[in-house]
Design an enzyme around this catalytic site. Structure first.
Site, PDB file in Angstrom:
ATOM      1  N   VAL A  89       0.830  -1.210   0.000  1.00  0.00           N
ATOM      2  CA  VAL A  89       0.000   0.000   0.000  1.00  0.00           C
ATOM      3  C   VAL A  89       0.864   1.259   0.000  1.00  0.00           C
ATOM      4  O   VAL A  89       0.543   2.244  -0.675  1.00  0.00           O
ATOM      5  CB  VAL A  89      -0.960  -0.002   1.210  1.00  0.00           C
ATOM      6  CG1 VAL A  89      -1.759   1.295   1.266  1.00  0.00           C
ATOM      7  CG2 VAL A  89      -1.911  -1.192   1.121  1.00  0.00           C
ATOM      8  N   GLU A  90       1.966   1.234   0.734  1.00  0.00           N
ATOM      9  CA  GLU A  90       2.819   2.416   0.847  1.00  0.00           C
ATOM     10  C   GLU A  90       3.573   2.736  -0.440  1.00  0.00           C
ATOM     11  O   GLU A  90       3.647   3.891  -0.855  1.00  0.00           O
ATOM     12  CB  GLU A  90       3.824   2.233   1.990  1.00  0.00           C
ATOM     13  CG  GLU A  90       3.216   2.238   3.385  1.00  0.00           C
ATOM     14  CD  GLU A  90       2.797   3.630   3.835  1.00  0.00           C
ATOM     15  OE1 GLU A  90       3.053   4.614   3.114  1.00  0.00           O
ATOM     16  OE2 GLU A  90       2.206   3.737   4.919  1.00  0.00           O
TER      17      GLU A  90
END
Length: 205
Positions: A89-90
């Site tokens: 996600v990052e």
């Protein structure tokens, strides 16, 4: 007295027969629960047999930076799939990712946070993974809840502590939901490259 004894024996037999029939009838159909999550109710003789067309083992985890992430996760007793989910996600496994806010590297560490964690080069994958695992573990220990730890990772622990839960911030709520979705996808044995691939696939009827 003899007639009474015979009647008692007969009633006991009926009770046992009824119980056996009820036991046979209690085959619970979980197929509609969780959208088919539990598969289908087994037919006679199929107990213990896996679903047709599926192997008996979930696919092993196969993701980028797997050895480094596994090592960092073990160091802090984290589930490595959760650390993978955060990285997906990052940064989608991009070691040179840099956000508009200044967060950098695989786990998107801010300069001040990286310094606090002893990370000298945020764009070195190994250093960054170690730092991100450390920071995530700190939030897990502090809040004792995966959702709150993820919210703290995204919005900062001070906001979570002040709000007393996941802050009412759209970005943070979406972040927590997406990381959990990615974690579940990895747990199911799927290979994931970015957060879009974490969404549950539609199953044909």
């Amino acid at each position: 007295m003899r007639n009474a004894t015979c009647a008692a024996v007969f009633l006991s037999f009926i009770s046992l027969a009824s119980g056996a029939a009820a036991a046979r009838a209690q085959v619970i159909d979980w197929s509609s629960a969780g959208g088919g999550l539990f598969g289908v109710a087994p037919d006679d003789g199929d107990v213990g047999v896996g679903l047709e067309g599926h192997g008996d083992k979930i696919a092993a985890l196969r993701q980028p930076y797997q050895a480094a992430i596994a090592t960092a996760a073990r160091r802090h007793d984290l589930d490595e799939k959760l650390l993978h989910a955060v990285i997906i996600v990052e940064s989608a496994y991009r070691p040179n990712a840099l956000s508009s806010a200044g967060a950098g590297g695989l786990t998107q560490l801010m300069p001040g946070t990286a310094l606090e964690l002893g990370v000298r080069n945020r764009f070195d994958p190994i250093e960054n993974i170690r730092g991100g695992a450390d920071y995530l573990a700190r939030q897990m220990i502090r809040f004792g809840d995966v959702r709150l730890a993820l919210a703290a990772y995204n919005a900062g622990p001070a906001r979570v502590a002040s709000f007393g839960g996941v802050p009412d911030i759209d970005e943070t709520r979406a972040y927590v939901a997406t990381v959990i979705e990615c974690f579940l996808a990895l747990t199911a044995g799927r290979e994931i490259a970015n957060s879009r691939e974490c969404r549950a696939s539609e199953v044909a009827p």
